[in-house]
Design a protein around this motif. Structure first.
Motif, PDB file in Angstrom:
ATOM      1  N   SER A  16       0.844  -1.195   0.000  1.00  0.00           N
ATOM      2  CA  SER A  16       0.000   0.000   0.000  1.00  0.00           C
ATOM      3  C   SER A  16       0.876   1.240   0.000  1.00  0.00           C
ATOM      4  O   SER A  16       2.029   1.218   0.437  1.00  0.00           O
ATOM      5  CB  SER A  16      -0.934  -0.002   1.210  1.00  0.00           C
ATOM      6  OG  SER A  16      -0.203  -0.049   2.409  1.00  0.00           O
ATOM      7  N   GLU A  17       0.323   2.326  -0.491  1.00  0.00           N
ATOM      8  CA  GLU A  17       1.125   3.532  -0.667  1.00  0.00           C
ATOM      9  C   GLU A  17       1.362   4.232   0.676  1.00  0.00           C
ATOM     10  O   GLU A  17       0.514   4.229   1.570  1.00  0.00           O
ATOM     11  CB  GLU A  17       0.456   4.463  -1.666  1.00  0.00           C
ATOM     12  CG  GLU A  17       0.402   3.870  -3.061  1.00  0.00           C
ATOM     13  CD  GLU A  17       0.108   4.899  -4.116  1.00  0.00           C
ATOM     14  OE1 GLU A  17       1.050   5.345  -4.806  1.00  0.00           O
ATOM     15  OE2 GLU A  17      -1.072   5.251  -4.261  1.00  0.00           O
TER      16      GLU A  17
ATOM     17  N   ARG B  40      10.663   6.862   0.013  1.00  0.00           N
ATOM     18  CA  ARG B  40       9.999   7.967  -0.667  1.00  0.00           C
ATOM     19  C   ARG B  40       8.485   7.804  -0.545  1.00  0.00           C
ATOM     20  O   ARG B  40       7.923   6.781  -0.971  1.00  0.00           O
ATOM     21  CB  ARG B  40      10.397   7.981  -2.145  1.00  0.00           C
ATOM     22  CG  ARG B  40       9.777   9.127  -2.955  1.00  0.00           C
ATOM     23  CD  ARG B  40      10.132   8.976  -4.421  1.00  0.00           C
ATOM     24  NE  ARG B  40       9.473   9.981  -5.233  1.00  0.00           N
ATOM     25  CZ  ARG B  40       9.995  11.164  -5.534  1.00  0.00           C
ATOM     26  NH1 ARG B  40      11.181  11.485  -5.062  1.00  0.00           N
ATOM     27  NH2 ARG B  40       9.343  12.016  -6.303  1.00  0.00           N
ATOM     28  N   PRO B  41       7.800   8.781   0.031  1.00  0.00           N
ATOM     29  CA  PRO B  41       6.346   8.644   0.189  1.00  0.00           C
ATOM     30  C   PRO B  41       5.616   8.902  -1.126  1.00  0.00           C
ATOM     31  O   PRO B  41       6.117   9.583  -2.020  1.00  0.00           O
ATOM     32  CB  PRO B  41       6.016   9.730   1.215  1.00  0.00           C
ATOM     33  CG  PRO B  41       7.074  10.769   1.024  1.00  0.00           C
ATOM     34  CD  PRO B  41       8.319  10.018   0.630  1.00  0.00           C
ATOM     35  N   ALA B  42       4.423   8.340  -1.220  1.00  0.00           N
ATOM     36  CA  ALA B  42       3.574   8.620  -2.376  1.00  0.00           C
ATOM     37  C   ALA B  42       3.062  10.054  -2.326  1.00  0.00           C
ATOM     38  O   ALA B  42       2.818  10.677  -3.361  1.00  0.00           O
ATOM     39  CB  ALA B  42       2.404   7.644  -2.417  1.00  0.00           C
ATOM     40  N   LEU B  43       2.920  10.588  -1.094  1.00  0.00           N
ATOM     41  CA  LEU B  43       2.381  11.935  -0.906  1.00  0.00           C
ATOM     42  C   LEU B  43       2.714  12.398   0.510  1.00  0.00           C
ATOM     43  O   LEU B  43       2.803  11.578   1.427  1.00  0.00           O
ATOM     44  CB  LEU B  43       0.862  11.928  -1.122  1.00  0.00           C
ATOM     45  CG  LEU B  43       0.101  13.244  -0.979  1.00  0.00           C
ATOM     46  CD1 LEU B  43      -1.044  13.303  -2.004  1.00  0.00           C
ATOM     47  CD2 LEU B  43      -0.487  13.396   0.425  1.00  0.00           C
ATOM     48  N   VAL B  44       2.894  13.707   0.671  1.00  0.00           N
ATOM     49  CA  VAL B  44       3.141  14.306   1.986  1.00  0.00           C
ATOM     50  C   VAL B  44       1.999  15.247   2.321  1.00  0.00           C
ATOM     51  O   VAL B  44       1.630  16.118   1.517  1.00  0.00           O
ATOM     52  CB  VAL B  44       4.480  15.073   2.009  1.00  0.00           C
ATOM     53  CG1 VAL B  44       4.646  15.818   3.334  1.00  0.00           C
ATOM     54  CG2 VAL B  44       5.646  14.126   1.783  1.00  0.00           C
ATOM     55  N   VAL B  45       1.411  15.061   3.504  1.00  0.00           N
ATOM     56  CA  VAL B  45       0.450  16.015   4.057  1.00  0.00           C
ATOM     57  C   VAL B  45       1.243  16.903   5.010  1.00  0.00           C
ATOM     58  O   VAL B  45       1.747  16.439   6.034  1.00  0.00           O
ATOM     59  CB  VAL B  45      -0.692  15.297   4.795  1.00  0.00           C
ATOM     60  CG1 VAL B  45      -1.646  16.318   5.405  1.00  0.00           C
ATOM     61  CG2 VAL B  45      -1.445  14.374   3.840  1.00  0.00           C
TER      62      VAL B  45
END
Length: 242
Positions: free
Chosen positions: A13-14, A57-62
């Motif tokens: 999972s991402e 490396r994350p798929a997305l950063v909040v």
């Protein structure tokens, strides 16, 4: 700050990285996103963020705007340069803050406190847009000496130098090269670039266009993206599809 990673059953999972100095918010948001199939990493400041990104490396950063030490805007600039999608959060909630975040390469922006379900929808939308070029064709575009390959997310100048663009700028340029010589309204560009949804405003497109126009500036001072007063923007060259 100590990095924390919450691993889910599905290791494929991402990964979403939450950067916020409030552990309560990280726990609340992280638990909600984890329930919907994401792995979660947490960081309380810029140094912890850098460690987390280096580890995976994350798929997305909040990313929270207000952080101790290095603020969220500086971190957003760094993430955008590395082409990591970013959703910025801010308790300030002013249009000027959103504009600055978009100027620095954020893919989306939400005021705090935000509804976790809305954040989940925004996360999914940004990841969906991220994947759109990979699902596209193999066409490469050339115009005014530039070469643009949407499939590879690659733009090269007439001198052959790779030019870094945010994911939003790639989508904006794709909209222009596919519709040359046609005036595109702000509403149309918002649909092409970000998709319809709440908290969308015209000024966001003006910022994105301004950034892209500067990167495509020609030596003779001519603009490839022309402003059509009271109507929108026009791509003033004819791309060739290869």
């Amino acid at each position: 700050m100590v990095d924390k990673v919450a691993m889910q059953t599905d290791a494929n999972s991402e990964l979403i990285l939450l950067v916020d100095d409030d552990p309560g918010i990280r726990q609340l948001v992280g638990a909600f996103l984890a329930q919907h199939g994401f792995r979660i990493a947490e960081a309380g400041d810029g140094a912890a963020m850098d460690r987390a990104v280096a580890a995976e490396r994350p798929a997305l950063v909040v990313l929270d705007l207000m952080l101790p030490g290095e603020d969220g805007l500086a971190l957003c600039r760094r993430l955008a340069a590395a082409r990591v999608p970013v959703i910025m959060l801010s308790a300030l909630g002013e249009d000027t803050d959103r504009i600055v975040g978009l100027e620095l390469g954020a893919d989306d922006y939400l005021p705090k406190p935000c509804n976790p379900r809305e954040l989940l929808a925004r996360v999914r939308a940004v990841l969906r847009r991220r994947d759109e070029p990979a699902r596209g064709g193999t066409d490469t575009w050339t115009f005014a000496g530039w070469t643009f390959d949407p499939r590879k997310l690659e733009l090269r100048s007439p001198a052959g130098v790779a030019t870094a663009l945010s994911s939003g700028e790639y989508r904006l340029l794709s909209a222009f090269v596919e519709r040359p010589g046609r005036v595109l309204t702000r509403d149309q560009l918002l649909d092409f670039v970000r998709g319809p949804g709440p908290e969308v405003f015209d000024r966001a497109i003006d910022v994105q266009v301004s950034r892209l126009r500067k990167k495509l500036a020609s030596e003779d001072g001519g603009d490839l993206i022309v402003t059509v007063r009271n109507e929108g923007y026009l791509f003033a060259t004819r791309p060739v599809r290869r």
